[in-house]
Design a protein around this motif. Structure first.
Motif, PDB file in Angstrom:
ATOM      1  N   PRO A  57       0.845  -1.202   0.000  1.00 41.35           N
ATOM      2  CA  PRO A  57       0.000   0.000   0.000  1.00 41.35           C
ATOM      3  C   PRO A  57       0.875   1.244   0.000  1.00 41.35           C
ATOM      4  CG  PRO A  57      -0.806  -1.588   1.580  1.00 41.35           C
ATOM      5  CD  PRO A  57       0.497  -2.119   1.092  1.00 41.35           C
ATOM      6  N   PRO A  58       0.570   2.155  -0.885  1.00 36.55           N
ATOM      7  CA  PRO A  58       1.448   3.324  -1.032  1.00 36.55           C
ATOM      8  C   PRO A  58       0.894   4.582  -0.409  1.00 36.55           C
ATOM      9  CG  PRO A  58       0.068   3.146  -2.948  1.00 36.55           C
ATOM     10  CD  PRO A  58      -0.404   2.089  -1.971  1.00 36.55           C
ATOM     11  N   TYR A  59       1.784   5.569  -0.324  1.00 40.40           N
ATOM     12  CA  TYR A  59       1.348   6.952  -0.224  1.00 40.40           C
ATOM     13  C   TYR A  59       1.360   7.512  -1.649  1.00 40.40           C
ATOM     14  CZ  TYR A  59       2.155   7.214   4.863  1.00 40.40           C
ATOM     15  OH  TYR A  59       2.120   7.034   6.218  1.00 40.40           O
ATOM     16  N   LEU A  60       0.418   8.383  -1.962  1.00 42.20           N
ATOM     17  CA  LEU A  60       0.344   8.983  -3.287  1.00 42.20           C
ATOM     18  C   LEU A  60       0.257  10.499  -3.169  1.00 42.20           C
ATOM     19  CD1 LEU A  60      -2.126   6.399  -4.763  1.00 42.20           C
ATOM     20  CD2 LEU A  60       0.159   6.823  -5.683  1.00 42.20           C
ATOM     21  N   PHE A  61       0.856  11.172  -4.113  1.00 43.58           N
ATOM     22  CA  PHE A  61       0.948  12.630  -4.050  1.00 43.58           C
ATOM     23  C   PHE A  61       0.730  13.238  -5.432  1.00 43.58           C
ATOM     24  CE2 PHE A  61       3.138  12.474   0.056  1.00 43.58           C
ATOM     25  CZ  PHE A  61       3.715  11.212   0.028  1.00 43.58           C
ATOM     26  N   TRP A  62       0.242  14.454  -5.422  1.00 40.09           N
ATOM     27  CA  TRP A  62       0.292  15.310  -6.603  1.00 40.09           C
ATOM     28  C   TRP A  62       1.053  16.574  -6.228  1.00 40.09           C
ATOM     29  CZ3 TRP A  62      -0.793  14.700 -11.627  1.00 40.09           C
ATOM     30  CH2 TRP A  62      -1.607  13.625 -12.011  1.00 40.09           C
ATOM     31  N   TYR A  63       2.042  16.883  -7.075  1.00 36.46           N
ATOM     32  CA  TYR A  63       2.815  18.108  -6.935  1.00 36.46           C
ATOM     33  C   TYR A  63       2.598  18.976  -8.168  1.00 36.46           C
ATOM     34  CZ  TYR A  63       5.626  16.449  -2.947  1.00 36.46           C
ATOM     35  OH  TYR A  63       6.050  16.019  -1.711  1.00 36.46           O
ATOM     36  N   VAL A  64       2.701  20.299  -7.997  1.00 36.93           N
ATOM     37  CA  VAL A  64       2.619  21.231  -9.105  1.00 36.93           C
ATOM     38  C   VAL A  64       3.934  22.002  -9.190  1.00 36.93           C
ATOM     39  CG1 VAL A  64       1.533  23.052  -7.704  1.00 36.93           C
ATOM     40  CG2 VAL A  64       1.292  23.089 -10.191  1.00 36.93           C
ATOM     41  N   GLN A  65       4.353  22.254 -10.418  1.00 36.28           N
ATOM     42  CA  GLN A  65       5.579  23.023 -10.627  1.00 36.28           C
ATOM     43  C   GLN A  65       5.299  24.145 -11.609  1.00 36.28           C
ATOM     44  OE1 GLN A  65       8.984  21.016 -12.509  1.00 36.28           O
ATOM     45  NE2 GLN A  65      10.354  22.084 -11.102  1.00 36.28           N
ATOM     46  N   TYR A  66       5.449  25.369 -11.140  1.00 35.78           N
ATOM     47  CA  TYR A  66       5.346  26.541 -12.001  1.00 35.78           C
ATOM     48  C   TYR A  66       6.722  26.811 -12.612  1.00 35.78           C
ATOM     49  CZ  TYR A  66       0.884  27.011  -9.665  1.00 35.78           C
ATOM     50  OH  TYR A  66      -0.371  26.755  -9.180  1.00 35.78           O
ATOM     51  N   PRO A  67       6.775  27.501 -13.718  1.00 33.01           N
ATOM     52  CA  PRO A  67       8.058  27.730 -14.406  1.00 33.01           C
ATOM     53  C   PRO A  67       9.134  28.271 -13.486  1.00 33.01           C
ATOM     54  CG  PRO A  67       6.239  28.444 -15.780  1.00 33.01           C
ATOM     55  CD  PRO A  67       5.646  28.075 -14.458  1.00 33.01           C
ATOM     56  N   ASN A  68      10.288  27.636 -13.560  1.00 29.46           N
ATOM     57  CA  ASN A  68      11.476  28.055 -12.805  1.00 29.46           C
ATOM     58  C   ASN A  68      11.257  28.050 -11.290  1.00 29.46           C
ATOM     59  OD1 ASN A  68      13.007  28.580 -15.198  1.00 29.46           O
ATOM     60  ND2 ASN A  68      11.791  30.436 -15.451  1.00 29.46           N
ATOM     61  N   PHE A  76      -5.120   7.334  -9.286  1.00 35.05           N
ATOM     62  CA  PHE A  76      -5.161   8.487  -8.374  1.00 35.05           C
ATOM     63  C   PHE A  76      -5.243   9.732  -9.260  1.00 35.05           C
ATOM     64  CE2 PHE A  76      -5.029  10.366  -4.358  1.00 35.05           C
ATOM     65  CZ  PHE A  76      -4.017  11.309  -4.237  1.00 35.05           C
ATOM     66  N   HIS A  77      -6.355   9.866  -9.958  1.00 31.51           N
ATOM     67  CA  HIS A  77      -6.517  10.963 -10.919  1.00 31.51           C
ATOM     68  C   HIS A  77      -6.789  12.288 -10.205  1.00 31.51           C
ATOM     69  CE1 HIS A  77      -6.368   7.787 -13.695  1.00 31.51           C
ATOM     70  NE2 HIS A  77      -7.658   7.529 -13.801  1.00 31.51           N
ATOM     71  N   CYS A  87       2.585  13.346 -10.530  1.00 35.08           N
ATOM     72  CA  CYS A  87       2.078  12.358  -9.606  1.00 35.08           C
ATOM     73  C   CYS A  87       3.276  11.599  -9.044  1.00 35.08           C
ATOM     74  CB  CYS A  87       1.131  11.410 -10.351  1.00 35.08           C
ATOM     75  SG  CYS A  87       0.336  10.175  -9.325  1.00 35.08           S
ATOM     76  N   ALA A  88       3.224  11.239  -7.769  1.00 32.99           N
ATOM     77  CA  ALA A  88       4.355  10.541  -7.162  1.00 32.99           C
ATOM     78  C   ALA A  88       3.848   9.512  -6.166  1.00 32.99           C
ATOM     79  CB  ALA A  88       5.293  11.537  -6.468  1.00 32.99           C
ATOM     80  N   VAL A  89       4.667   8.500  -5.940  1.00 32.30           N
ATOM     81  CA  VAL A  89       4.332   7.426  -5.008  1.00 32.30           C
ATOM     82  C   VAL A  89       5.506   7.214  -4.069  1.00 32.30           C
ATOM     83  CG1 VAL A  89       5.190   5.615  -6.559  1.00 32.30           C
ATOM     84  CG2 VAL A  89       3.473   5.054  -4.839  1.00 32.30           C
ATOM     85  N   SER A  90       5.202   6.859  -2.832  1.00 35.41           N
ATOM     86  CA  SER A  90       6.262   6.450  -1.918  1.00 35.41           C
ATOM     87  C   SER A  90       5.746   5.317  -1.049  1.00 35.41           C
ATOM     88  CB  SER A  90       6.736   7.617  -1.040  1.00 35.41           C
ATOM     89  OG  SER A  90       5.809   7.900  -0.013  1.00 35.41           O
ATOM     90  N   ALA A  91       6.662   4.659  -0.389  1.00 35.87           N
ATOM     91  CA  ALA A  91       6.284   3.579   0.503  1.00 35.87           C
ATOM     92  C   ALA A  91       5.628   4.151   1.754  1.00 35.87           C
ATOM     93  CB  ALA A  91       7.523   2.759   0.877  1.00 35.87           C
ATOM     94  N   LEU A  92       4.847   3.308   2.441  1.00 36.25           N
ATOM     95  CA  LEU A  92       4.164   3.759   3.643  1.00 36.25           C
ATOM     96  C   LEU A  92       5.121   3.983   4.802  1.00 36.25           C
ATOM     97  CD1 LEU A  92       0.844   1.745   4.042  1.00 36.25           C
ATOM     98  CD2 LEU A  92       1.150   4.166   3.583  1.00 36.25           C
TER      99      LEU A  92
END
Lengths: 113, 114
Positions: B30-41, B74-75, B91-96
């Motif tokens: 079972p994972p942890y799931l994330f959404w990150y946003v990156q703006y220019p620079n 994980f949309h 989108c990113a995943v990591s272990a619990l």
């Protein structure tokens, strides 16, 4: 409070030179990560520090890359004998021990000419 | 091993339209799931995270995501796009537990037209 800071923001170096990139994590964060973002490879993990434990270096792409963390706070990523393929944005992140949330710095853009 | 697949390197929407950014994960635990946003620079900013509590997760700036174990998805969604949402989303995943490095998808650039 202050976030993760990185310096320099931009670095241009000649092929074959050594570079040092600095990361200042959020105060109190014991975990520190380095990632690299490049056009060809996307975002990839490099190295992880947790407290006084030995770092996990499993993501370092070659022995030209090394990192240290002094006093459990500031970290320096060193790239020796830089190559053009090292050109990328190097991102640092920190987190509280055991927390999955990582907070990223603005990155250092490295250009090797 | 964990991995993340983001479908669509670019997504274009009109201002006010629904935003849907797709993410599928692969994890033996079972994972942890994330959404990150990156703006220019800029660096990465955490939008939202799933940590095995509620399956519908609300984040900043009106974004939300639903964890669907049966679909390993994980949309990320937002009902109405704003011009300021134009950015790259990861989108990113990591272990619990234990060593929690993030494994990222290749990113989706969201373009918003007036």
């Amino acid at each position: 409070g202050a976030g993760v800071s990185q310096s320099p923001s931009n670095k241009v170096t000649e092929k074959g030179k050594d570079v040092e990139l600095r990361c200042d994590p959020i105060s109190g964060h014991t975990a520190l990560y380095w990632y690299r973002q490049s056009l060809g490879q996307g975002l990839e993990f490099l190295i992880y520090f947790q407290g006084n434990s030995a770092p996990d270096k499993s993501g370092l792409p070659s022995d030209r890359f090394s990192a240290e963390r002094t006093g459990g706070s500031v970290s320096t990523l060193t790239i020796q004998r830089t190559q053009q393929e090292d050109s990328a944005v190097y991102l640092c992140a920190s987190s509280l021990a055991g927390s999955p949330e990582q907070y990223f710095g603005p990155g250092t853009r490295l250009t090797v000419t | 091993a964990q991995s993340v697949t983001q479908l669509g390197s670019h997504v274009s929407v009109s201002e006010g339209a629904l935003v849907l950014l797709r993410c599928n994960y692969s994890s033996s635990v079972p994972p942890y799931l994330f959404w990150y946003v990156q703006y220019p620079n800029q660096g990465l900013q955490l939008l939202l995270k799933y940590t095995s509590a509620a399956t519908l997760v609300k984040g900043i700036n009106g974004f939300e995501a639903e964890f669907k174990k049966s679909e390993t998805s994980f949309h990320l969604t937002k009902p109405s796009a704003h011009m300021s949402d134009a950015a790259e989303y990861f989108c990113a995943v990591s272990a619990l537990a234990g060593f929690q490095k993030l494994v990222f998808g290749t990113g989706t650039r969201l373009l918003v037209s007036p």
